[in-house]
Write a protein that holds these residues in place. Structure first.
Motif, PDB file in Angstrom:
ATOM      1  N   ALA A   1      -5.620   5.181   0.728  1.00 58.95           N
ATOM      2  CA  ALA A   1      -5.112   6.557   0.700  1.00 58.95           C
ATOM      3  C   ALA A   1      -3.812   6.668   1.492  1.00 58.95           C
ATOM      4  O   ALA A   1      -2.871   7.358   1.077  1.00 58.95           O
ATOM      5  N   ALA A   2      -3.736   5.983   2.624  1.00 55.97           N
ATOM      6  CA  ALA A   2      -2.523   5.999   3.447  1.00 55.97           C
ATOM      7  C   ALA A   2      -1.362   5.346   2.699  1.00 55.97           C
ATOM      8  O   ALA A   2      -0.226   5.841   2.756  1.00 55.97           O
ATOM      9  N   ILE A   3      -1.626   4.250   2.003  1.00 51.67           N
ATOM     10  CA  ILE A   3      -0.570   3.571   1.241  1.00 51.67           C
ATOM     11  C   ILE A   3      -0.050   4.489   0.138  1.00 51.67           C
ATOM     12  O   ILE A   3       1.164   4.600  -0.080  1.00 51.67           O
TER      13      ILE A   3
ATOM     14  N   ILE B   1       0.618  -7.789   1.694  1.00 54.65           N
ATOM     15  CA  ILE B   1      -0.400  -6.950   1.049  1.00 54.65           C
ATOM     16  C   ILE B   1       0.074  -5.500   0.992  1.00 54.65           C
ATOM     17  O   ILE B   1       0.005  -4.858  -0.068  1.00 54.65           O
ATOM     18  N   PHE B   2       0.600  -4.985   2.093  1.00 53.11           N
ATOM     19  CA  PHE B   2       1.101  -3.611   2.115  1.00 53.11           C
ATOM     20  C   PHE B   2       2.218  -3.438   1.087  1.00 53.11           C
ATOM     21  O   PHE B   2       2.203  -2.484   0.297  1.00 53.11           O
ATOM     22  N   ALA B   3       3.184  -4.347   1.066  1.00 50.34           N
ATOM     23  CA  ALA B   3       4.306  -4.230   0.126  1.00 50.34           C
ATOM     24  C   ALA B   3       3.820  -4.291  -1.314  1.00 50.34           C
ATOM     25  O   ALA B   3       4.248  -3.491  -2.151  1.00 50.34           O
ATOM     26  N   GLY B   4       2.934  -5.216  -1.614  1.00 49.22           N
ATOM     27  CA  GLY B   4       2.435  -5.342  -2.980  1.00 49.22           C
ATOM     28  C   GLY B   4       1.749  -4.076  -3.446  1.00 49.22           C
ATOM     29  O   GLY B   4       1.967  -3.600  -4.566  1.00 49.22           O
ATOM     30  N   LYS B   5       0.923  -3.509  -2.617  1.00 48.62           N
ATOM     31  CA  LYS B   5       0.216  -2.279  -2.979  1.00 48.62           C
ATOM     32  C   LYS B   5       1.163  -1.086  -2.991  1.00 48.62           C
ATOM     33  O   LYS B   5       1.062  -0.211  -3.848  1.00 48.62           O
ATOM     34  N   LEU B   6       2.099  -1.039  -2.055  1.00 47.09           N
ATOM     35  CA  LEU B   6       3.054   0.056  -1.978  1.00 47.09           C
ATOM     36  C   LEU B   6       3.967   0.092  -3.205  1.00 47.09           C
ATOM     37  O   LEU B   6       4.245   1.172  -3.743  1.00 47.09           O
ATOM     38  N   LEU B   7       4.426  -1.051  -3.651  1.00 49.71           N
ATOM     39  CA  LEU B   7       5.351  -1.098  -4.789  1.00 49.71           C
ATOM     40  C   LEU B   7       4.786  -0.414  -6.022  1.00 49.71           C
ATOM     41  O   LEU B   7       5.530   0.199  -6.791  1.00 49.71           O
ATOM     42  N   THR B   8       3.475  -0.477  -6.214  1.00 49.97           N
ATOM     43  CA  THR B   8       2.882   0.153  -7.398  1.00 49.97           C
ATOM     44  C   THR B   8       2.930   1.679  -7.317  1.00 49.97           C
ATOM     45  O   THR B   8       2.727   2.355  -8.333  1.00 49.97           O
TER      46      THR B   8
END
Length: 185
Positions: A26-28, A55-62
């Motif tokens: 949810a935060a991402i 991991i943060f960047a990969g999930k954030l990019l989407t």
């Protein structure tokens, strides 16, 4: 099985879960929405700071539904230890920063020495502006500079040794599906 691997497993068994997977996801999504509001028309270069930011960047990019270039850089102070040393460049960015808006994506803003050095590197390389996004902003008074703040923050965190979602404990548990604190640290 080696004693070191058993220790690594024990760290996870005894760890305190600070944020579960749903809270982190949810935060991402929220960070992605804020970045999209501010950078959707900037054509930014988005740099993932390896390995922690992976991991943060990969999930954030989407969650960033606008044109951008994605790349990475690898600078560290930890080198699989639990405390930082000198900044060490493993891989410098290969994309030009000249007259570009840059978004640096990292796992955590702790003391900020690594992030500060990366920001300065981007500015000296000709970036028009440099933004920072971190999954975790650790709450303490040891920041490299009192002015150092990330533009986009997922979650605040107590001053403990944490791992999960890209952050590691001695090179392990980057894959943990939550944010965990090491018992006693």
């Amino acid at each position: 099985m080696s004693a070191d691997l058993e220790h690594i497993r024990q760290v996870m068994r005894e760890a305190d879960c600070l944020y579960n997977e749903a809270e982190v996801e949810a935060a991402i999504a929220k960070v992605g929405a804020h970045i999209s509001e501010q950078l959707h028309d900037k054509n930014p270069v988005v740099f993932c700071v390896m390995n922690g930011g992976l991991i943060f960047a990969g999930k954030l990019l989407t969650h960033l539904q606008f044109p951008l270039e994605a790349s990475y850089l690898h600078a560290t102070r930890y080198r699989n230890q639990t405390s930082g040393g000198e900044l060490f460049w493993k891989a410098k960015p290969e994309v030009s920063f000249i007259d570009r808006d840059v978004l640096i994506v990292d796992d955590i803003l702790d003391e900020g020495h690594t992030l500060s050095a990366i920001i300065e590197f981007c500015k000296h390389a000709g970036a028009r502006s440099v933004y920072t996004a971190v999954l975790i902003d650790k709450d303490h008074d040891r920041k490299a500079s009192p002015d150092l703040k990330a533009n986009f923050v997922g979650l605040p965190c107590v001053d403990r040794y944490i791992f999960g979602y890209g952050m590691d404990y001695k090179g392990y548990w980057r894959n943990a599906n939550g944010i965990f604190a090491v018992k006693g640290m």
